[in-house]
Write a protein that holds these residues in place. Structure first.
Motif, PDB file in Angstrom:
ATOM      1  N   GLN A  28       0.825  -1.209   0.000  1.00 37.86           N
ATOM      2  CA  GLN A  28       0.000   0.000   0.000  1.00 37.86           C
ATOM      3  C   GLN A  28       0.860   1.259   0.000  1.00 37.86           C
ATOM      4  O   GLN A  28       0.558   2.227  -0.694  1.00 37.86           O
ATOM      5  CB  GLN A  28      -0.945   0.008   1.209  1.00 37.86           C
ATOM      6  CG  GLN A  28      -2.060  -0.993   1.147  1.00 37.86           C
ATOM      7  CD  GLN A  28      -3.019  -0.711   0.005  1.00 37.86           C
ATOM      8  OE1 GLN A  28      -3.265   0.434  -0.366  1.00 37.86           O
ATOM      9  NE2 GLN A  28      -3.553  -1.771  -0.571  1.00 37.86           N
ATOM     10  N   THR A  31       2.325   2.132  -3.382  1.00 41.03           N
ATOM     11  CA  THR A  31       1.438   2.644  -4.429  1.00 41.03           C
ATOM     12  C   THR A  31       1.670   4.131  -4.641  1.00 41.03           C
ATOM     13  O   THR A  31       1.472   4.640  -5.741  1.00 41.03           O
ATOM     14  CB  THR A  31      -0.045   2.417  -4.086  1.00 41.03           C
ATOM     15  OG1 THR A  31      -0.374   3.154  -2.911  1.00 41.03           O
ATOM     16  CG2 THR A  31      -0.356   0.945  -3.932  1.00 41.03           C
ATOM     17  N   GLY A  36      -3.349   5.040  -0.304  1.00 40.14           N
ATOM     18  CA  GLY A  36      -2.526   3.839  -0.130  1.00 40.14           C
ATOM     19  C   GLY A  36      -1.470   4.015   0.935  1.00 40.14           C
ATOM     20  O   GLY A  36      -1.250   3.132   1.774  1.00 40.14           O
TER      21      GLY A  36
END
Length: 148
Positions: A28, A31, A36
């Protein structure tokens, strides 16, 4: 199965679960999007807090075991009171309350003795007052640590 082994296995699984959060958290964060990154950072924070709480509980349990071992090595068997029980094995509430009061008066008479605090913690546990048991056990740990 041994209670310590079960506890160790449960703690290990919980810690593995916490570490399993690292892969999605990293993904995440990588990203690069604000959502994220914040989600990834949140997973890392939650995992870190969970791991700290698990380790703290393990340390607390080990310290309680250490105190019990010292008490037994000293030949003190007061940690195992013979109180009337229900068929289920639970101590009768009125007897548990009386035992708590006895232990509390013992602590009041000599509040510097870690053994009495340990016994008070055990009496609270028998009476199903977990919060007071933890506080009394912490005090017993403080007293035995200052003794050494």
């Amino acid at each position: 199965m041994n209670k310590k082994l079960v506890s160790l296995m449960a703690a290990t699984l919980a810690l593995l679960g916490v570490f399993a959060l690292l892969a999605p958290a990293t993904a995440q964060i990588l990203t690069g999007t604000p959502v994220g990154v914040s989600l990834g950072v949140s997973l890392v924070v939650i995992g870190t807090v969970a791991a700290a709480l698990i380790v703290n509980q393990i340390r607390f349990g080990l310290s309680a075991d250490r105190l019990l071992k010292v008490l037994i090595e000293e030949g003190d068997d007061r940690g195992f009171p013979d109180l009337p029980r229900r068929p289920s094995g639970r101590v009768l509430p009125e007897d548990a309350k009386a035992y708590v009061e006895k232990c509390r008066s013992d602590v009041d008479s000599d509040s510097a003795d870690w053994r009495l605090w340990f016994l008070l913690a055990g009496s609270f546990e028998i009476a199903r007052d977990r919060h007071s048991a933890v506080l009394a056990l912490r005090r017993a740990n403080e007293l035995i640590s200052s003794r050494v």
